[in-house]
Design a protein around this motif. Structure first.
Motif, mmCIF file in Angstrom:
data_model
loop_
_atom_site.group_PDB
_atom_site.id
_atom_site.type_symbol
_atom_site.label_atom_id
_atom_site.label_comp_id
_atom_site.label_asym_id
_atom_site.label_seq_id
_atom_site.Cartn_x
_atom_site.Cartn_y
_atom_site.Cartn_z
ATOM 1 N N SER A 17 25.040 -16.117 -10.195
ATOM 2 C CA SER A 17 24.014 -17.111 -10.472
ATOM 3 C C SER A 17 22.660 -16.467 -10.273
ATOM 4 O O SER A 17 22.398 -15.893 -9.226
ATOM 5 N N CYS A 19 19.081 -15.659 -9.185
ATOM 6 C CA CYS A 19 18.265 -16.175 -8.084
ATOM 7 C C CYS A 19 16.979 -16.758 -8.642
ATOM 8 O O CYS A 19 16.240 -16.087 -9.356
ATOM 9 N N LEU A 20 16.721 -18.014 -8.322
ATOM 10 C CA LEU A 20 15.520 -18.665 -8.823
ATOM 11 C C LEU A 20 14.277 -18.061 -8.180
ATOM 12 O O LEU A 20 13.305 -17.761 -8.833
ATOM 13 N N ASP A 79 17.529 -16.159 -0.492
ATOM 14 C CA ASP A 79 17.490 -16.459 -1.920
ATOM 15 C C ASP A 79 17.675 -17.960 -2.118
ATOM 16 O O ASP A 79 18.544 -18.576 -1.487
ATOM 17 N N TYR A 81 18.564 -21.005 -4.704
ATOM 18 C CA TYR A 81 19.178 -21.376 -5.974
ATOM 19 C C TYR A 81 19.062 -22.891 -6.144
ATOM 20 O O TYR A 81 19.668 -23.654 -5.380
ATOM 21 N N GLU A 84 22.413 -24.863 -6.593
ATOM 22 C CA GLU A 84 23.431 -24.816 -5.550
ATOM 23 C C GLU A 84 22.982 -25.593 -4.315
ATOM 24 O O GLU A 84 21.788 -25.653 -4.009
#
Length: 562
Positions: A17, A19-20, A79, A81, A84
């Motif tokens: 996924s 990482c934003l 991190d 997300y 999530e």
């Protein structure tokens, strides 16, 4: 044989996924109960993150001595997300004097929340819950800040002269705190130096801090610096303060002498002839370009893969001690089922599938230890699984699996479980790489073992030595043995030291019990054991001042594999 490999591979289901963003978390506590009538607690906060229903330690703060309301200078970097639910647990422990580990610490309370809750509120304050989820008087505040794009660090060094003497029978014990002024007028602790005992002209150790943390990338942002006289009861005496900016500090790079008068406002108002409470000097200011993991990978460092990046020499080490049981018996950890991989193979494939993408020729040395090997059946702790000591490499992860399966009927499981020899062997190769002073190869040693090692002293010595080299060690504990003592090697319970007391230069060991992931996706195991590797790679090369190679320099030596 390949069907076992394919079976293990098929269960992986790696889902990455993006990482934003990265988030910095700052922690402070209030109202911590005194340990007893004569002493205050020595608090430390441990950050844990939940994965597949289990809590895993991510990081921990420093220990602050004698404090019931600590503001920690350690910053957690996580991190974030958006898609999530990231569950966090902050545990507060009272660390006994002279020991920074958690084994003898007193649990003072915990707070659970999600990262989304902290980010959405920016500052989250909740009660710390004791055993039985009962709320006490103590609370914890977690403040979140998004990390901007500038990852550069600055190295700073301060000293002082003629500080006020706050002690009657000795000289002051000064330490320096640096605070950043935020947009809303609040202040965030950036760094706290060590205490220099009994000295009115201290020289504090140099330290590194990111420009994001220091000034949010704004060189004109106000910084407040405060000097204190440390007291063992936690009631530190204020000496003085001054304001500055990073822009002013940068002038030191131009050869200018940068210093500030340390002012105590109360003295300034009351004393007519008051000048200052000492002078603080900036001895050193250096901006350090921090390269990322992808900078090294995409920079073309000898990677052994179709894409340029830092090469990974994955050495697979199997434990062939007798404690594993007869491999012909279905109860043995080495038992080869026609269609189901054993725990050794599951762990190998989970980690190997990730690492093989970073090796251009996909040839992996594979060694075993703790077995009687042919032809003379003497015990060995670093034998080639393919029995070719001149060329222990196997073609791909499947080749390692096949060599392992072919090896089992030809050896006799024995012991003891000594892993120092194989760490030393890999360290020898890493040492040669270190002398190139280029980001050419980084070594990962994967050790699969069924029990606690028997050469702990030698292993600690080997790890301390290896911490100076481009090398990481991953240990996966297979089976249901008690691996409590193995956590010592991880360095998470304090700093790992050699028998002589020498500390590791950096944390290079990650230990994970396979049983913790028995009912989870193998992808979770791979994520857990490899999570620290990128930072370990970056920490090594950045600390050595080694830059990524230029792509043009690498293209001429780049090799391709199908």
């Amino acid at each position: 044989m390949s069907n076992i490999y394919e079976s293990a591979e098929a269960t992986l289901g790696f889902i990455s996924s993006p990482c934003l963003t990265k988030v910095e978390l700052r922690v402070a506590c209030r109202g911590i109960s005194d340990r007893d009538a004569l002493s205050k607690p020595d608090p430390c906060v441990v950050l844990k993150m939940q994965s597949h229903g289990q809590w895993f330690e991510v990081d921990r703060t420093e220990v602050i001595r004698s404090s019931s309301g600590p503001v920690f200078s350690k910053i957690f970097l996580v991190d974030y997300y958006f898609e999530e639910v990231q569950r966090l647990r902050f545990e507060l422990h009272d660390i006994s004097s002279g020991n920074n580990g958690l084994r003898d610490a007193d649990f003072l309370g915990a707070m659970e929340c999600t990262l989304g809750q902290i980010v959405s509120q920016r500052k989250l304050t909740k009660a710390l819950l004791k055993q039985g989820n009962t709320a006490g008087k103590s609370s914890i505040t977690v403040t979140a800040e998004e990390l901007s794009g500038n990852d550069d660090y600055v190295e700073l060094s301060f000293s002082a002269r003629k500080l006020d003497d706050k002690d009657f029978f000795s000289k002051s014990d000064p330490f320096l705190e640096i605070f950043r002024t935020n947009d809303d007028g609040t202040e965030s602790l950036v760094h706290r130096t060590e205490t220099v005992m009994n000295n009115l002209s201290p020289v504090w150790k140099s330290f590194k801090v990111s420009l994001n943390t220091l000034c949010s990338g704004d060189h004109d942002r106000e910084l407040k610096c405060t000097v204190w006289d440390w007291d063992s009861n936690g009631k530190h005496d204020f000496i003085g303060e001054f304001q500055t900016t990073f822009k002013e500090m940068r002038a030191e790079q131009e050869g200018k002498q940068i210093q500030w008068e340390c002012i105590n406002p109360k003295y300034q108002m009351k004393k007519k002839n008051y000048r200052n409470s000492g002078v603080v000097m900036l001895n050193h200011c250096k901006i350090i370009k921090m390269y990322s993991f992808l900078d090294y990978i995409m920079g073309g460092c000898q990677i052994q893969f179709t894409v340029s990046f830092v090469p990974y020499n994955l050495l697979n080490i199997y434990n062939f001690t007798a404690s594993n049981g007869d491999p012909r018996n279905s109860c043995s950890l080495h038992y080869i089922h026609p269609y189901q991989p054993n725990e050794y193979l599951k762990a190998l494939v989970a980690v190997g599938e990730i690492c093989q993408d970073y090796d251009s020729d996909k040839m992996f040395p594979a060694f075993g230890f703790g077995a009687l090997i042919p032809p003379d059946f003497k015990v060995s702790h670093d034998f080639a699984v393919n029995f070719d000591e001149d060329n222990p490499e196997c073609a791909g992860i499947q080749g390692v699996v096949e060599a392992y399966q072919n090896c089992l009927p030809k050896i006799q499981l024995y012991g003891p479980t000594n892993i120092a020899p194989i760490i030393q062997k890999v360290a020898s190769s890493a040492s040669e790489e270190m002398h190139t002073k280029e980001a050419m190869e980084y070594f990962i040693l994967l050790i699969l073992t069924d029990g606690v090692i028997t050469d702990m002293a030698d292993t600690r010595e080997a790890i301390v030595h290896a911490s100076h080299l481009p090398m990481s060690v991953i240990i996966v504990g297979v089976g249901n043995a008690d691996f409590t003592d193995m956590q010592i090697l991880d360095g998470d319970d304090g700093i790992l030291r050699s028998p002589k007391g020498e500390p590791v230069l950096r944390d290079i060991v990650q230990f994970v019990p396979f049983k913790d992931f028995k009912h989870a996706s193998p992808a979770a195991l791979a994520k857990s054991v490899l999570a620290e590797v990128p930072n370990q790679v970056v920490d090594y090369y950045n600390a050595k001042g080694i830059k990524p190679k230029c792509m043009s320099d690498y293209e001429s030596t780049r090799t391709f594999s199908p």
